[in-house]
Scaffold this active site. Structure first.
Site, PDB file in Angstrom:
ATOM      1  N   GLU A  61      -6.799  -3.892   0.080  1.00 35.10           N
ATOM      2  CA  GLU A  61      -6.982  -4.523   1.322  1.00 35.10           C
ATOM      3  C   GLU A  61      -7.965  -4.094   2.357  1.00 35.10           C
ATOM      4  OE1 GLU A  61      -3.106  -4.577   3.626  1.00 35.10           O
ATOM      5  OE2 GLU A  61      -4.152  -6.162   4.917  1.00 35.10           O
ATOM      6  N   LYS A  64       5.076  -2.498   8.111  1.00 35.44           N
ATOM      7  CA  LYS A  64       4.015  -2.887   7.174  1.00 35.44           C
ATOM      8  C   LYS A  64       2.928  -2.136   7.514  1.00 35.44           C
ATOM      9  CE  LYS A  64       0.899  -5.382   4.916  1.00 35.44           C
ATOM     10  NZ  LYS A  64      -0.584  -5.483   5.050  1.00 35.44           N
ATOM     11  N   ASP A  94       5.736   7.316  -6.906  1.00 44.86           N
ATOM     12  CA  ASP A  94       6.566   6.228  -7.033  1.00 44.86           C
ATOM     13  C   ASP A  94       6.678   5.260  -5.690  1.00 44.86           C
ATOM     14  OD1 ASP A  94       8.470   4.165  -7.294  1.00 44.86           O
ATOM     15  OD2 ASP A  94      10.058   5.555  -8.345  1.00 44.86           O
ATOM     16  N   HIS A  98     -10.406  -6.638  11.539  1.00 47.90           N
ATOM     17  CA  HIS A  98      -9.879  -6.836  10.140  1.00 47.90           C
ATOM     18  C   HIS A  98     -10.977  -7.902   9.454  1.00 47.90           C
ATOM     19  CE1 HIS A  98      -7.399  -7.226   6.691  1.00 47.90           C
ATOM     20  NE2 HIS A  98      -6.951  -8.486   7.228  1.00 47.90           N
TER      21      HIS A  98
END
Ligand code: HMG
Length: 423
Positions: free
Chosen positions: A79, A258, A274, A373
């Site tokens: 991202e 998030k 993991d 972004h």
């Protein structure tokens, strides 16, 4: 080792490697660029029905000051703007004193769900009066962890619905311990069925890792929010409001978290851990009160003229076991971090989550997320449109000036550039 990070983002990957050469050996540097990180033979041992391997960018977010020590964070993410945001936040937080962390505990929990029990109270008593025997039975099922200083630590029970549930906590030392826990729990099943005169439905590790909590805290001087004092104070107030919003609205809390996981997943993936387990632990902990909430909080400290951030969450991370020893690129990540212990790595990861959260909130309450972004996303749009590296360089300033920075505009700009060349 002091590194001059000026202009780091403008350097080529090989120039960045040269700068980090004291931390990464030549063979580790070669591994990063050779595209041979994971052999097909090893990959075929790691998962089933393997066809090939899959690559992602391996980046570094430099200069995190955590508990008085400097770390350069390996991040694997697809991202755009995540690594830039983490780097930006790390810089401001370092100048304001860095992160401090607390490891509250580091035990993994597993459970055996028992059912079809005539009298749960009597069954519970039977389990608790055999606690010492059950703990020693669990240790005997996995003696190697006892030799390393770990092992079964506690047993408790709870009645929930039709079930009597036994919980076992284990000190797993440097491992995440899923296999260890499952082996121990399965070894207890026959004794538990006998003691309770019931049946076991399942025996399995829990990813709700409430005995592996870590807190990271940091402060940011108001002057880094804005040079204008009044505006900085207003932004600090908004930061606190943004934090409150994530405590009262689960729609916002999910996005807030998030943003935290943007950073956490990237280092968890790089260090061979993991990430599904870490996500499950974080999100279940966010819901511990029964209302899903933001994992971090921010407070405007008017006296100190700082914003203070705090993130507490489970971090059942490992430095040994699983795919950590199998994937050679993972070793590069551990080398870059100076081969930390599992506790140290947990502190680093939670700090990265808090830094990532700070950068996202700062953008959201300031210029808005799209400005920063989309500046970095624009490169991906051009690549997706089929631009080569040199075409991306030529077209990026043009795309950034466009009102509609989308795939269609990127394609139009690319066509125009190629047509101009052909004329
Ligand atoms: P800026 O102020 O425009 O950047 O911020 P700048 O050009 O002034 O550079 C400032 C510093 O940022 C640089 O310092 C670098 O440290 C870093 P310098 O090296 O120049 O001394 N930086 C970069 N590092 C590497 N490569 C680059 C680069 N550009 C800047 N190309 C920035 C720009 C992106 C940092 C800022 O806008 C930001 O932090 N935005 C937040 C981005 C973000 O959170 N992205 C994640 C995706 S959005 C999301 O999924 C989460 C979200 O929904 C979570 C939530 O809602 O809470 C937002």
């Amino acid at each position: 080792m002091t590194i001059n990070w000026t202009g780091f983002s403008k350097k080529t990957p090989s120039e960045r490697q040269t700068l980090l050469s004291e931390l990464l050996s030549d063979d580790k540097q070669e591994l990063l660029t050779s595209n041979q990180q994971l052999s097909i033979e090893t990959a075929n041992q790691m998962a089933e029905h393997v066809l090939g391997t899959f690559s992602l960018p391996f980046s570094v977010a430099p200069d995190f000051l955590i508990d008085g020590k400097t770390y350069h964070i390996p991040m694997v993410t697809e991202e755009p703007s995540v690594v830039a945001a983490a780097s930006f936040a790390a810089k401001l937080i370092k100048r304001s004193g860095g992160f401090t962390t607390t490891i509250h505990n580091r035990l993994m929990i597993g459970q055996v769900a028992l059912y079809d029990i005539k009298d749960k109270k009597i069954a519970e008593q039977a389990i608790l009066s055999h606690k010492a025997q059950l703990l020693s039975q669990a240790d005997q099922a996995h003696p190697s962890i006892v030799k390393r200083g770990g092992g079964a630590r506690d047993i408790w029970t709870e009645e929930k619905g039709d079930f009597l549930i036994l919980y076992l906590s284990v000190d797993t030392q440097e491992a995440m311990g899923a296999n260890m826990l499952n082996t121990m729990l399965e070894a207890l099943v026959p004794t538990l069925e006998e003691l309770t005169d019931g049946q076991s439905l399942m025996a399995i590790l829990s990813n709700y890792a409430t005995e592996s909590l870590v807190t990271a805290e940091c402060r940011v001087d108001l002057r880094f929010l804005s040079r204008d004092k009044a505006e900085a104070q207003q932004l600090a107030q908004k930061m606190e409001l943004a934090s409150q919003l994530a405590q009262v609205d689960p729609y916002r809390a999910a996005t807030h978290n998030k943003g935290i996981f943007n950073g956490i997943d990237a280092i968890v993936l790089a260090t061979g851990n993991d990430w599904r387990a870490i996500e499950a632990a974080g999100h279940s902990f966010a819901n511990q009160s029964g209302n899903y909430r933001g994992l971090s909080t921010w407070h405007y400290d008017k006296e100190a003229q700082q914003v203070a951030g705090k993130l507490t969450m489970p971090m059942p991370i490992a430095t040994k076991g699983g795919s950590i020893g199998l994937n050679p690129t993972v070793q590069v990540a551990h080398d870059l971090l100076g081969n930390p212990t599992a506790k140290e790595l947990a502190s680093i990861i939670v700090s990265v989550g808090l830094a990532q959260n700070f950068a996202a909130l700062k953008a959201l309450i300031g210029t808005g997320i799209q400005a920063g972004h989309m500046k970095l996303q624009a490169k991906s749009l051009l690549l997706l449109a089929g631009a080569t590296e040199s075409e991306v360089t030529a077209l990026l300033p043009k795309l950034l000036q466009e009102k509609h920075r989308n795939q269609e505009t990127a394609q139009e700009l690319l066509m125009a550039l190629r047509n101009n060349k052909n004329e």
